[in-house]
Each structure stands twice: as structure tokens, then as C-alpha cells.
Design an enzyme around this catalytic site. Structure first.
Site, PDB file in Angstrom:
ATOM      1  N   CYS A  10     -62.425 -58.600  79.124  1.00  0.00           N
ATOM      2  CA  CYS A  10     -61.965 -58.335  80.773  1.00  0.00           C
ATOM      3  C   CYS A  10     -62.515 -60.267  80.896  1.00  0.00           C
ATOM      4  O   CYS A  10     -62.164 -60.375  81.877  1.00  0.00           O
ATOM      5  CB  CYS A  10     -62.609 -57.465  81.296  1.00  0.00           C
ATOM      6  N   HIS A  25     -67.577 -54.517  83.960  1.00  0.00           N
ATOM      7  CA  HIS A  25     -65.983 -54.756  83.702  1.00  0.00           C
ATOM      8  C   HIS A  25     -66.105 -56.458  85.000  1.00  0.00           C
ATOM      9  O   HIS A  25     -66.873 -55.921  85.902  1.00  0.00           O
ATOM     10  CB  HIS A  25     -65.581 -53.582  84.513  1.00  0.00           C
TER      11      HIS A  25
END
EC number: 3.4.19.12
Length: 816
Positions: A289, A776
Site C-alpha cells: 500500500c 496501512h
């Protein structure tokens, strides 16, 4: 295209689509290709429910994969393979052992049975099926009354609170080591096993109703424990109560940070999906990510769009025979995938109605899978080539370095980020000053924790947290520090102490202070909030703060002023050379310089094999490719011709240390390049700072290939020389295999786009989690008058962009 599939050249074993195969044939004259196609023949009954679809012909997306999984267990396939002979497109169906030579048949069989490089990169393909531990059935558990609380865990032998393992025999909670899960530790769990022989441990934070991560110290591998529920119940842990969030974290474990995950991802709000050009998502390849977020921001900038997507036909025309190893080709392909809109289309209403009627509605498959791009940009990098989470800021700088080293035309898109920093260093005793300039791409803002506006709330929260930990109760809801942006900006501009400062005025060590100002303002200002730091125990931690980042930013007051009237400069005298008494100190220093200045150059194995096929020794081919900077087989071939008479021509490649380079210059690298060319590693490092190649080579030659002195030489020679060195110009052209698309040489010195210091926010990247190595990343961008959230494959209109929780911010200059 109508044909679909993939064409593989049987001479080079490179793959091409229909639109490129004709060009490859005309360019190389290779006439035998293996054509591969895959047909979806039926849906497996009961795999996902619903009726079987009609038989369809599915295109094989091997060039720019969509997020749909064509190898899903929901479908059965038929693969078709045939040989195509150019230029007549004569077809031979396979298998055909009667008409084909044995060598061709063997080559075809090898290709058809080989594992796809994409599947080799799948995380699932690396995971072997776990075996039940031999200790699980007969495991002895001590009846010592130990009960494990739902939170507040800490290693019993140190202060670590992450990467903790529960020994299933005596209930000890101890820290692991790096090889367990990619995070740090002091190895106390392993030490405990060596002392006691208790074989099994479960990782705290991985326990779910479906199982847990169990490691066997005796068997030295992860294992299954069929009796894990019983073993955990012995210590008061009920597996049925251990729930896991979609991000893989246990509810009890993330309560203090659940608001961060929800706020940044805008959870609990029904977000409207966005489709079309510029609204294409990217598949997460396993903790990728950070790459997805950075590339979404990069390709929202017009200069990068023009350089790669606008030049796509030209880049493809000049791409090498192996486009998988060409940075510009991969950037153009990725940019086209994100901006074309071909991979971001809304679902057709008739299809939606049919799916709902059949009760088999699934989300529309959109987005791209940047496997080939990630494989290239991370090649040879010890961190980015792994599947571990990485720092988005480090990847941004890594990408800028690749852009600098692979010019695409007269306009270098990374110029929009580059700026000059003026550093003013003052000797506190003599009051004399020194002004220097350096190149930078990111403004790093410190977090002024002492300026928090809610200090009373923070003190009360800290007291409650300590009480909860002492009583082993769930931690209270997190109170986030609220920091004014003005305080962070002030902390950036304040003087800082210079450690181990040597004053040339005093000819001795003294106290020194340094201040930084902008010698130029970039077109695009990238601001990093320095949230990641180290605690007093040297354990990395994240400052969970809320900063009121402005939509409009004016930093004009940070403009550098240069030497002021009344200031006296420090003499230009170098400090004396100190030879350390301890050889270990010297080795540590050399190791630091190696890591800091000598970026290891990965070797292009395809060029090595091309040279080896000509009959040259393999080690000689590797040296040729390395010493010519991975500029292609043709340039490496010239190096071989020039060095093939040397006695160590076929000896293995030995990469020298920094200390060797600094001490003996080019000789340490053994006649590098052509005509005593400076080391390509050093050239690439200084070019990445924004200087022209000709100037870099002159600087290195003038300073005997000393990197630091070369930088000083460049800043002391800002004006271009009246006459250029013809030999140098010729050598420069020889060392550029793609010279037809190189940037045009402009004025020497760092290329900057100076202007006013007023900016407007257009994007930011946020991080969730406690460390850059976990968690994340999500990207928010302002497009067409509104904010959009890019959360891997999900691209939606943002309702509440969390601008106060960002990690990296992107500002665009406001025209004056």
C-alpha cells in the site's frame, strides 16, 4: 485486441502483446513465436453459488493485470498454445511432435510447464502447508495459575510490547526475534526454550476463532496445533472471544487505535465509488500500500503525466527488447493504466440486475495490479523487494532517484520537487559563520509536542493508561495530542546544535548551531510530518498527533538571505584527519560510508547472459555490466574489448568499499568504465541530486573521485566552462545506451524551478499503525473540486478527509 493472449519469442523468451509483436519481428528478425491463450469454459458448481455462466473467451491480462483473479478456484479453464511463424502468420497447433524439431518441442514444453513470474510473486505461493507439531498431542502444561489478560502485554524480561510470544507450557510472555514475523525483538522467547526445553509458543495478537500463529522451537518452523483451543484455555484465553478486524489486528489489541483506522479510511460512512480516468485503484500485492499511495500522488501531477503518459508512444518505440527491465516503459505503462480509465469502469445496470436476481452479486472488478512495476523498482533493494511494509517517504525518495537516473526527455518531471536548502552554521565562540547549500526533495517538519493545546487531557490519559496496565485492564480510549501547525513550522526554523562541531576559526572543537532556510522554493512542496521517532529505550514509536495542516501555506518568510552585512565567514580550513585507535571504530565508520554513499548497483542479468552467449567468461560479463552502470549489452561489450587482455579479466567481481574508493580514487575500482571514467555509482548518486552528468564527471575527475569534495567543487564552479572536453562528451555518449531520448543538457548545476513560497494543498498520504514497518497507507487527492480517497483498489469520493492525521502532504505552488 481481438486475438488476446501472449506471444513469446522462442529465441529471446520475451513476451509481447498483439500490438507489439509485429514491431518486435521487424526489429529483430525473429520469426518463431509461441502464442498462449486462455478460455474460461465453465464455473465450478458450488464454488461461489449461483448458476453457471455462459461459455466466454477471456482475454489473458499478463501485461497490465486487472484485479480480477483469472486463476480463481471459481472457474475452470482451457489453455490453447500454438506456434506462429512470421511473416506469413503460419500456425502450428500444439502439441505437435511430428512436424517440429526436437529442440523446439523441448523449448515449448519448458515454457508451458514453467511457473508464471506473477504467481512466483504471490505471497500465497511462498507459504507451504503447515504440518501439525509432533508436540501438540502430548504437550505438558504446568498448573501454575498463570492467566493471560486480553491486553497490556509486555515481555517478562524486557520492556518490549510488540512481537510477543506466549509459551504454551508455562505461560511465559517473551519477545521474539526478527525472523519470526519481520519485526524486532531481543530473542527472549528462544532463550527461554534453550533454558527450559518448552517447545511451543503462540504469537499474541494472532489468536482468532479460526486458529493462531504457532511456532515450534524444537522443529524450527511454524506449525499447526490441533489442540490450540485447549492449550489456550489453560491460561484463561477463550478463542471464540478473539475477533479479528479486516486489517488483521485483534479487536482487544487495537482499541486504543481503532479511531485512527476508522477516521483515516472513513469507515462507517457510505462512500460513493468513483470511475473513469484518474480514478483507478491499485491491488495490494501484500503490504504494497505504500507504493500504491505514492504512485497515485505522483501520477496526479501534470509534469509526470506529460513525461510518461504523454510520451508513451515515443517511450515504447525506444524501449529495449526486454521492456520489463526498462524504468520508463514501466512508468509509462503504470501511468497509462491509472489515467486511461480502461481499468475503472462502472458496472452495467443490466448486469447488476441479473446478478442480483441470481443472488450472486459481486463488486465490480476494477483497478490494476502493479506486479511488474514493483518487481522492477524494487529489484536489488533489500527492503522494497520484500513483502514487508515499508516507509512511504523512503519509497518516494527511491522513486525520485530512479527518475533522475532514467531521463525520459528534455523535461525531467522530478525537477518539480527539487529545491536548494541554505544551511547557516555558526561558531558560538568566534561568532563566525559558514553558508552551504544542498539539494533536497522533502521538507521534514518536527512535531512540536511541547506546544500541544490539550496538555491536561494528555496528562489525565497517561495516568489512566498506567493504572490500566498495572491492573491489567483494557486501556482507555486514546487521547490524541493536538499540535498547531505554526508550532511545527517554528520548530523547523529554529537553530539546532551541531554535534561534534569543529571550528576552523579556533582550529578546535567548539559549540556550533545550524539553521536551515530555502535557497529556492519548489514547484511542488512535499511536507513530511516526522511522526516516527525513538523512545528513551531506543524502541521505535509513532507520535499519534493531530496537526491542523492548512489548505493554503505561505513559507515566504523562510527564504534564505545569504551572508549578511557584519557577518564574518569561517576560514575554509579542513579539520585534521584523526586515525582511530580502535580498528572496530574504523570498520564501523567504513560500513556507514558504504551504506550512505555507495549504493550497491544491481547487475542486469539479461545483459550478462547476452554477453555470455557470445562466448565470454560469465564473471567477465558480470564485471562489464557492473562497471558500465547497467547501460546495456552494447556498452558492456565495449568494456570487454578494452579489458580482455588484463590478467584478472575472468576473475570474480569484487565490489570495493567506500574507504578504498576515497583513498585511491579510480584506481581502487580497477580502471572503471572507458578512458578512466569515474565510478558509475558515484555519478548516479550526484546526478540524483539534480546535477548534469558532464558537470558531475568533471567534478569527480577534479577531486580524484572523492564524493564529498566533488559536491563542494560543483558548488564552487556554478558557471559552465567556455570550452567542453571533446573526449568527455564522446565518452558520455558512449555510456548512454538510450542517448536518443536523454534530457538535453542545460545550464550546469542543480535544476530548480524557483518561485514564490505560497502553496495550496492537493493531496496527502496517511499512515495507520504503530510503525512504518507495519500498518496501512491511504492516499487522499483533491480532483475536480473535491477530495477522493485511494485505498488500494477502492477509489471513492471522500466525505471527511482526515487532513489532520496525514504523514506526507503534497502542495502545489499558487501562481503569483
Amino acid at each position: 485486441d481481438s486475438e488476446g493472449g501472449l506471444y513469446v519469442c522462442m529465441n529471446t523468451f520475451l513476451g509481447f502483446g498483439r500490438e507489439h509483436i509485429e514491431r518486435h519481428y521487424r526489429k529483430t528478425g525473429q520469426c518463431v513465436y509461441l502464442h498462449l491463450k486462455r478460455h474460461v469454459v465453465e464455473k465450478v458448481p458450488g464454488a461461489s453459488g449461483g448458476a453457471l455462466p455462459k461459455r466466454t473467451n477471456a482475454k489473458l491480462f499478463l501485461d497490465l493485470e486487472t484485479s480480477s483473479d483469472l486463476s480463481s478456484d471459481d472457474f475452470e479453464y482451457e489453455d490453447e498454445a500454438k506456434l506462429i511463424i512470421f511473416p506469413d502468420h503460419y500456425e502450428i497447433s500444439l502439441p505437435n511432435i511430428e512436424e517440429l524439431p526436437a529442440l523446439v518441442t523441448i523449448a515449448c514444453d519448458a515454457l508451458l510447464s514453467a511457473k508464471s513470474p506473477y504467481r512466483k510473486q504471490e505471497p500465497d505461493s511462498w507459504e507451504e502447508e503447515l504440518q501439525a507439531s509432533k508436540h501438540a498431542k502430548t504437550l505438558v502444561q504446568l498448573d501454575n495459575g498463570v492467566r493471560i489478560p486480553p491486553s497490556g502485554w509486555k515481555c517478562s524480561k524486557c520492556d518490549l510490547r510488540e512481537n510477543l510470544w506466549l509459551n504454551l507450557t508455562d505461560g511465559s510472555v517473551l519477545c521474539g526475534k526478527w525472523f519470526f514475523d519481520g519485526s524486532g525483538g531481543n530473542g527472549h522467547a528462544m532463550e527461554h526454550y534453550k533454558e527450559t526445553g518448552y517447545p511451543l509458543a503462540v504469537k499474541l495478537g494472532t489468536i482468532t476463532p479460526d486458529g493462531a500463529d504457532v511456532y515450534s522451537f524444537d522443529e524450527e518452523e511454524p506449525v499447526l496445533d490441533p489442540h490450540i483451543a485447549k492449550h489456550l484455555a489453560h491460561f484463561g484465553i477463550d478463542m471464540l472471544q478473539m475477533q479479528v478486524t479486516e486489517n488483521g489486528l485483534r479487536d482487544n489489541d487495537i482499541k486504543p487505535r481503532v479511531s485512527e483506522w476508522e477516521v483515516i479510511q472513513e469507515a462507517g460512512v457510505k462512500l460513493k465509488p468513483m470511475y473513469g480516468p484518474g480514478y483507478t485503484g491499485m491491488k495490494n500485492l501484500g503490504n504494497s500500500c505504500y507504493l500504491n499511495a505514492v504512485m497515485q500522488a505522483i501520477f496526479s501531477i501534470p509534469e509526470f503525466q506529460r513525461a510518461y503518459v504523454g510520451n508513451l508512444p515515443r517511450i515504447f518505440d525506444y524501449s529495449p527488447l526486454d521492456p520489463t527491465q526498462d524504468f520508463n516503459t514501466q512508468m509509462a505503462k503504470l501511468g497509462h493504466g491509472l489515467l486511461s480509465g480502461q481499468y475503472s469502469k462502472p458496472p452495467v445496470k443490466s448486469e447488476l440486475i441479473e446478478q442480483v436476481m441470481k443472488e450472486e452479486h459481486k463488486p465490480q472488478h476494477n483497478g490494476i495490479s502493479p506486479r511488474m512495476f514493483k518487481a522492477f523498482v524494487s529489484k536489488g533493494h533489500p527492503e522494497f523487494s520484500s513483502n514487508r511494509q515499508q516507509d512511504a517517504q523512503e519509497f518516494f525518495l527511491h522513486l525520485i532517484n530512479l527518475v533522475e537516473r532514467n531521463p525520459v526527455g528534455s523535461e525531467n518531471p522530478s525537477d518539480v520537487f527539487r529545491f536548494l536548502v541554505e544551511e547557516r552554521t555558526q561558531c558560538c565562540q568566534s561568532r563566525k559563520v559558514r553558508y552551504t547549500e544542498r539539494v533536497d526533495y522533502i521538507m521534514q517538519l518536527p512535531v512540536a509536542m511541547e506546544a500541544a493545546t490539550n496538555k491536561d487531557e494528555l496528562i489525565a490519559y497517561e495516568l489512566k493508561r498506567r493504572e490500566a496496565e498495572a491492573a491489567r485492564r483494557p486501556l482507555p480510549e486514546l487521547v490524541r495530542a493536538k499540535i498547531p501547525f505554526s508550532a511545527c513550522l517554528q520548530a523547523f526554523s529554529e537553530p539546532s546544535n551541531v554535534e561534534d562541531f569543529w571550528s576552523s576559526a579556533l582550529q578546535a572543537k567548539s559549540a556550533g548551531v545550524k539553521t536551515s532556510r530555502f535557497a529556492s522554493f519548489p514547484e511542488y512542496l512535499v511536507v513530511q510530518i516526522k511522526k516516527f521517532t525513538f523512545g528513551l529505550d531506543w524502541i521505535p514509536k509513532k507520535l499519534d498527533v493531530s496537526i491542523d495542516m492548512p489548505d493554503f501555506l505561505d513559507i515566504s518568510h523562510l527564504r534564505a538571505r545569504g551572508l549578511q552585512p557584519g557577518e564574518e565567514e569561517l576560514p575554509d580550513i579542513a579539520p585534521p584527519i584523526v586515525i582511530p585507535d580502535d580498528p572496530k571504530v574504523d570498520e564501523i565508520r567504513l560500513s556507514y560510508f558504504r551504506k550512505s554513499f555507495l549504493v550497491a548497483l544491481d547487475i542486469d542479468e539479461s545483459s550478462v547472459m547476452q554477453l555470455a552467449e557470445m562466448g565470454f567468461p560469465l564473471e567477465a560479463c558480470r564485471k562489464a555490466v557492473y562497471y558500465t552502470g547497467n547501460l546495456g549489452a552494447e556498452v558492456a561489450f565495449n568494456w570487454i574489448i578494452a579489458h580482455m587482455e588484463e590478467p584478472d579479466f575472468a576473475e570474480p567481481l569484487v565490489i570495493p568499499a567506500f574507504g578504498e574508493v576515497a583513498s585511491s580514487g579510480a584506481a581502487a575500482l580497477g580502471a572503471v568504465g572507458l578512458d578512466n571514467q569515474p565510478p558509475e555509482e558515484m555519478i548516479a548518486i550526484i546526478i540524483s541530486m539534480g546535477f548534469q552528468r558532464n558537470l558531475v564527471i568533471r567534478a569527480l575527475k577534479a577531486t580524484n573521485n572523492n564524493l564529498e569534495r566533488a559536491l563542494e567543487w560543483i558548488f564552487s564552479h556554478p558557471d559552465p566552462e567556455e570550452e567542453s572536453d571533446p573526449a568527455l562528451d564522446t565518452m558520455d555518449m558512449e555510456n548512454n545506451a538510450n542517448a536518443n531520448i536523454l534530457a538535453e543538457t542545460g545550464s550546469e548545476g542543480p535544476r530548480i524551478k524557483d518561485g514564490p513560497g505560497r502553496y495550496e494543498l492537493f493531496g496527502f498520504i496517511s499512515h495507520m499503525g504503530t510503525s512504518t514497518m507495519s500498518g496501512h497507507y491511504v492516499c487522499h487527492l483533491r480532483k475536480e473540486g473535491r477530495w477522493v480517497i485511494y485505498n488500494d483498489l477502492r477509489v471513492c469520493a471522500s466525505e471527511r478527509p482526515p487532513k489532520d492525521l496525514g504523514y506526507i502532504y503534497f502542495y502545489h505552488r499558487i501562481p503569483s
